[in-house]
Design a protein around this motif. Structure first.
Motif, PDB file in Angstrom:
ATOM      1  N   ARG A 107     -30.058  14.162   3.153  1.00  0.00           N
ATOM      2  CA  ARG A 107     -29.187  14.085   1.977  1.00  0.00           C
ATOM      3  C   ARG A 107     -28.399  12.775   1.986  1.00  0.00           C
ATOM      4  N   ARG A 108     -27.873  12.424   3.157  1.00  0.00           N
ATOM      5  CA  ARG A 108     -27.067  11.194   3.226  1.00  0.00           C
ATOM      6  C   ARG A 108     -27.919   9.959   2.974  1.00  0.00           C
ATOM      7  N   LEU A 109     -29.139   9.964   3.491  1.00  0.00           N
ATOM      8  CA  LEU A 109     -30.031   8.825   3.280  1.00  0.00           C
ATOM      9  C   LEU A 109     -30.333   8.639   1.795  1.00  0.00           C
ATOM     10  N   LEU A 110     -30.645   9.758   1.136  1.00  0.00           N
ATOM     11  CA  LEU A 110     -30.964   9.678  -0.293  1.00  0.00           C
ATOM     12  C   LEU A 110     -29.753   9.203  -1.084  1.00  0.00           C
ATOM     13  N   GLU A 111     -28.599   9.736  -0.705  1.00  0.00           N
ATOM     14  CA  GLU A 111     -27.371   9.376  -1.408  1.00  0.00           C
ATOM     15  C   GLU A 111     -27.088   7.879  -1.227  1.00  0.00           C
ATOM     16  N   TYR A 112     -27.197   7.431   0.006  1.00  0.00           N
ATOM     17  CA  TYR A 112     -26.917   6.015   0.252  1.00  0.00           C
ATOM     18  C   TYR A 112     -27.911   5.130  -0.482  1.00  0.00           C
ATOM     19  N   GLN A 113     -29.168   5.537  -0.478  1.00  0.00           N
ATOM     20  CA  GLN A 113     -30.207   4.744  -1.125  1.00  0.00           C
ATOM     21  C   GLN A 113     -29.915   4.577  -2.618  1.00  0.00           C
ATOM     22  N   LYS A 114     -29.362   5.649  -3.188  1.00  0.00           N
ATOM     23  CA  LYS A 114     -29.047   5.644  -4.614  1.00  0.00           C
ATOM     24  C   LYS A 114     -28.022   4.544  -4.929  1.00  0.00           C
TER      25      LYS A 114
END
Lengths: 264, 199
Positions: A107-114
């Motif tokens: 979740r954090r990876l996806l959020e950061y990528q966004k």
């Protein structure tokens, strides 16, 4: 570009992308090894991540605590994958059965990528002062809105120092001062002072500590110069011959370890 | 009539060093008809098509700006450092812009690194401001963007920020899958769901 003879350091050059933090590094590894974020292989990524931290350490790069926290998280996730579930283990309230332990990381990876993507797109916009210009004074992108302060020349600084020296009238006594004040010590002290209040006037910083011997004042002055060189502080003067102000530079000051050896 | 208004507006815009709102224009002109002003603005904007000056709608107003293609030359003339933002600053700005009001801890949670220094620097550059304090233990400060932020990135308002792209489907593997098959309409919904369910 001058053709200097190659020194031992310049023969081997390792190009490392600069990472904005552990998540940035993880995203880079995911992309580099063509992994699917949603099914991230923890064992593999942990190995690559730790190898990268090792590389950073070999290159004497400062490995920030944030990177180590992520390393610990990854290692923990990896260990959970390796170990069979312990039936006797007390059930952690946060972890329900069946929930992928990687979920939070993903979740954090996806959020950061966004937001990383959003930042990249923001950077491509026509930017005032870089791509487009408007009428009126060129917006000082450094710090618009602040009271306009001019950068101070070295001599204005020296003059201010001599003024303080005159004012304190440090007596020409003949005892030998044994405990010399180190520049590093003064840098720490100035850091603390600026943390409490910034900006502060130049005189204020020089005079705030009693025991203003000449050596003491000069150490403080050298500390200020050194900090300016390291871009830890900004030194500004509103008007010619006006008061000189010292403020913390925008970014967090480098840790004391980053200071060159000779100032310790 | 429109021509006369357009002529006056052009003068106002040239003389003004900040974006001029339609309201200010109407007050200056003593023109009660907003449509007249809008029409004049449109004709002015059309007039500048293909020229070195653009009439831009930014930060709740209108402003004459140089054409982006000519940026390097203007830069050379002004001999200033181009306005640059570090990646840390850009990422922090993006997070605040999309998630405001937001606390420092929330920014740090997303970026995974300390944000204190960057936030402070952005406050100093007037691109961010403090909106208030959050009603939670410690009463942390809430950050938001400023009008200068909009002007800086030539944005009309916050709604002009592009929609955040959801990335669940953009890992390389699924990218290939996407390329081979036409994206299904519910793709976006998949991305919205927490990753644990999407597995």
């Amino acid at each position: 570009m001058n053709e200097a003879p190659q020194s031992a350091e310049s023969i081997y050059r390792i190009e490392l992308p600069v990472f904005e933090g552990p998540l940035d590094l993880l995203l880079y590894l995911v992309r580099r090894h063509e992994l699917a974020i949603l099914d991230i292989p923890i064992g593999f990524i942990t190995e690559k991540y730790l190898a990268h931290l090792e590389l950073m350490r070999t290159l004497n790069l400062d490995v920030a605590a944030d990177y180590l926290v992520m390393a610990a998280t990854l290692t923990y996730l990896k260990s959970r994958e390796l170990l069979p579930p312990d039936p006797n283990a007390p059930i952690d309230e946060d972890e329900e059965d069946g929930v992928d332990p990687r979920a939070e990381l993903i979740r954090r990876l996806l959020e950061y990528q966004k937001y990383k993507d959003a930042a990249e797109r923001l950077a491509t916009r026509p930017t005032l002062g870089r791509d487009v210009f408007a009428r009126g004074p060129v917006a000082d992108a450094e710090r618009p809105g602040d009271e306009p302060l001019a950068e101070v020349g070295l001599f204005a600084l020296l003059e201010a120092l001599s003024q303080v020296l005159d004012r304190t009238g440090a007596p020409a006594v003949h005892d030998v001062v044994v405990d010399r004040v180190s520049v590093l010590e003064r840098i720490h002290r100035i850091c603390d002072l600026l943390e409490a209040a910034s900006p502060r006037s130049f005189e204020d910083l020089l005079e705030i500590d009693e025991g203003s011997t000449r050596a003491f004042l000069i150490s403080t002055f050298l500390a200020l110069l050194e900090m300016a060189r390291l871009r830890m502080i900004r030194i500004e003067q509103a008007s010619f011959c006006g008061a000189i102000f010292v403020s913390r530079a925008g970014e967090a000051p480098p840790p004391p370890d980053a200071l060159p050896e000779e100032y310790r | 009539m429109t021509e006369r208004i357009a002529s006056i507006l052009e003068s106002l815009l040239l003389a003004c060093d900040r974006p001029l709102s339609v309201r200010e224009m109407r007050e200056t002109l003593h023109e009660s008809d907003a449509a007249q002003v809008e029409e004049a603005l449109a004709s002015l904007a059309a007039h500048y098509q293909g020229r070195g000056i653009e009439l831009c709608e930014v930060s709740g107003g209108w402003q004459l700006r140089t054409h982006p293609d000519n940026g390097p030359f203007v830069q050379r003339l002004l001999a200033g450092r181009p306005a640059r933002l570090s990646r840390a600053a850009l990422e922090t700005l993006a997070i605040v812009a999309y998630r405001q009001p937001i606390t420092r801890a929330e920014v740090e949670e997303i970026r995974g690194v300390d944000a204190g220094g960057v936030l402070h620097a952005l406050l100093g550059r007037n691109l961010l401001r403090i909106l208030g304090k959050k009603e939670e233990p410690g009463r942390p400060l809430l950050y938001g963007t400023t009008k200068e932020f909009l002007a800086f990135f030539q944005l009309r308002d916050l709604r002009e920020l592009p929609t955040l792209r959801e990335f669940a489907e953009l890992s390389l593997e699924s990218q290939k899958r996407l390329d081979s098959a036409a994206p299904s309409p519910d793709e976006a919904d998949d991305a919205e769901r927490p990753p644990a369910d999407a597995e």
